[in-house]
Write an enzyme that holds these catalytic residues in place. Structure first.
Site, PDB file in Angstrom:
ATOM      1  N   LYS A  13      40.281  40.493  37.872  1.00  0.00           N
ATOM      2  CA  LYS A  13      39.178  39.619  37.428  1.00  0.00           C
ATOM      3  C   LYS A  13      37.911  40.427  37.164  1.00  0.00           C
ATOM      4  O   LYS A  13      37.270  40.260  36.136  1.00  0.00           O
ATOM      5  CB  LYS A  13      38.846  38.555  38.486  1.00  0.00           C
ATOM      6  CG  LYS A  13      39.917  37.543  38.751  1.00  0.00           C
ATOM      7  CD  LYS A  13      39.408  36.428  39.656  1.00  0.00           C
ATOM      8  CE  LYS A  13      38.947  36.887  41.030  1.00  0.00           C
ATOM      9  NZ  LYS A  13      40.016  37.382  41.889  1.00  0.00           N
ATOM     10  N   ARG A  88      36.103  29.106  44.718  1.00  0.00           N
ATOM     11  CA  ARG A  88      37.328  29.527  45.396  1.00  0.00           C
ATOM     12  C   ARG A  88      37.934  28.416  46.227  1.00  0.00           C
ATOM     13  O   ARG A  88      38.991  28.609  46.808  1.00  0.00           O
ATOM     14  CB  ARG A  88      36.987  30.697  46.321  1.00  0.00           C
ATOM     15  CG  ARG A  88      37.514  32.054  45.864  1.00  0.00           C
ATOM     16  CD  ARG A  88      37.153  33.043  46.943  1.00  0.00           C
ATOM     17  NE  ARG A  88      37.783  34.309  46.859  1.00  0.00           N
ATOM     18  CZ  ARG A  88      37.292  35.379  46.233  1.00  0.00           C
ATOM     19  NH1 ARG A  88      36.179  35.285  45.550  1.00  0.00           N
ATOM     20  NH2 ARG A  88      37.926  36.528  46.302  1.00  0.00           N
ATOM     21  N   ARG A 127      43.205  50.600  44.787  1.00  0.00           N
ATOM     22  CA  ARG A 127      41.941  50.390  44.091  1.00  0.00           C
ATOM     23  C   ARG A 127      40.813  51.198  44.736  1.00  0.00           C
ATOM     24  O   ARG A 127      40.721  51.286  45.965  1.00  0.00           O
ATOM     25  CB  ARG A 127      41.645  48.897  44.222  1.00  0.00           C
ATOM     26  CG  ARG A 127      40.642  48.370  43.314  1.00  0.00           C
ATOM     27  CD  ARG A 127      40.876  46.915  43.132  1.00  0.00           C
ATOM     28  NE  ARG A 127      40.433  46.116  44.268  1.00  0.00           N
ATOM     29  CZ  ARG A 127      40.172  44.824  44.163  1.00  0.00           C
ATOM     30  NH1 ARG A 127      40.314  44.205  43.016  1.00  0.00           N
ATOM     31  NH2 ARG A 127      39.791  44.159  45.221  1.00  0.00           N
ATOM     32  N   ARG A 160      37.451  49.566  49.296  1.00  0.00           N
ATOM     33  CA  ARG A 160      36.836  48.429  49.976  1.00  0.00           C
ATOM     34  C   ARG A 160      37.469  48.219  51.340  1.00  0.00           C
ATOM     35  O   ARG A 160      38.675  48.355  51.496  1.00  0.00           O
ATOM     36  CB  ARG A 160      37.000  47.171  49.123  1.00  0.00           C
ATOM     37  CG  ARG A 160      35.905  47.011  48.127  1.00  0.00           C
ATOM     38  CD  ARG A 160      36.202  45.947  47.144  1.00  0.00           C
ATOM     39  NE  ARG A 160      36.655  44.693  47.740  1.00  0.00           N
ATOM     40  CZ  ARG A 160      36.831  43.579  47.046  1.00  0.00           C
ATOM     41  NH1 ARG A 160      36.601  43.567  45.757  1.00  0.00           N
ATOM     42  NH2 ARG A 160      37.245  42.488  47.646  1.00  0.00           N
ATOM     43  N   ARG A 171      44.259  37.797  52.191  1.00  0.00           N
ATOM     44  CA  ARG A 171      43.502  37.284  51.047  1.00  0.00           C
ATOM     45  C   ARG A 171      44.422  36.561  50.057  1.00  0.00           C
ATOM     46  O   ARG A 171      44.041  35.537  49.495  1.00  0.00           O
ATOM     47  CB  ARG A 171      42.742  38.436  50.373  1.00  0.00           C
ATOM     48  CG  ARG A 171      41.583  38.919  51.247  1.00  0.00           C
ATOM     49  CD  ARG A 171      41.064  40.268  50.820  1.00  0.00           C
ATOM     50  NE  ARG A 171      40.559  40.265  49.477  1.00  0.00           N
ATOM     51  CZ  ARG A 171      40.465  41.365  48.712  1.00  0.00           C
ATOM     52  NH1 ARG A 171      40.877  42.524  49.176  1.00  0.00           N
ATOM     53  NH2 ARG A 171      39.970  41.276  47.512  1.00  0.00           N
TER      54      ARG A 171
END
Ligand code: AMP
Length: 215
Positions: A13, A88, A127, A160, A171
């Protein structure tokens, strides 16, 4: 363009939203980025959100809705915007409707990025990003020119706190349990445009551009 980009954590996203925002010259409003900034700066919102974000949970609705209301009050949103990571939950979607009705800025499109969880897990744990300029990287799919260092400004890349395997699993579970419920809400309004997000960022971008240019 006034639009929302929806999809599981790690589906891409942020990468897509940044490109759309730059191309269309509209603000990219990402609640995750705003929360991480607030946490780094130790603001009251940051202190409230810290434990939720770092554990891979969801920050309470009233905190994120407050962030969005403040962001829309800034005055640079009248020419369009792209929301990333918000809403969300169903109550967040309801609050957004109320806000946008008040502002006379109805949503024009909801782009839903779709990808199997197994691919997401691999993507997300690899990531990395630049803590200075926010540029996104991946250890396999989007390598920087020099390992571990940002191409733009030479800053050491970071992972992160919530991108580790156990937290990603949490998540994803939150996404399926709560966030996926906002999709039918927008589907009923005829706003949802689905995109296969399992391809490369460039291919996904072409597909996103194509669904957005559809009347
Ligand atoms: P993201 O960068 O969008 O993956 O967001 C990172 C984290 O910020 C999430 O795992 C949540 O803890 C928190 N967060 C971001 N946006 C929201 C939201 N709309 N509602 C609740 N929590 C959020």
């Amino acid at each position: 363009m006034r639009m929302i980009i929806v999809g599981a954590p790690g589906v891409g996203k942020g990468t897509q939203a940044k490109r759309i925002a730059a191309d269309m010259k509209i603000p990219h409003i990402a609640t995750g980025d705003i929360l991480r900034d607030a946490i780094r700066q130790g603001t009251p919102v940051g202190l409230k959100a810290k434990a939720f974000v770092e554990s891979g949970g969801l920050v309470p609705d009233e905190v994120v809705v407050g962030i969005i209301e403040e962001r829309f009050a800034r005055g640079d949103t009248s020419g369009g915007w792209i929301l990333d990571g918000f809403p969300r939950t169903s109550p967040q979607a309801q609050s957004l409707e109320t806000l946008l009705t008040r502002l006379s800025q109805p949503i024009q499109a909801v782009v839903l990025l779709e990808c199997p969880d197994s691919a997401i897990l691999e993507r997300i744990t690899g990531r990395r990003s630049c803590p200075k300029c926010g540029a996104p990287y991946h250890v396999r799919y989007q390598k920087p020119r020099k390992e571990g260092v940002c191409d733009q400004d030479g800053t050491a890349l970071v992972q992160r706190e919530d991108d580790t395997e156990a937290k990603v699993a949490r998540r994803l579970q939150k996404y399926h349990a709560e966030t996926a419920a906002v999709v039918p809400f927008y589907e009923k309004k005829g706003l949802v445009r689905r995109v296969d997000a399992s391809k490369s960022p460039d291919e996904v971008y072409r597909a996103v551009s194509a669904v957005l240019s559809r009347p």
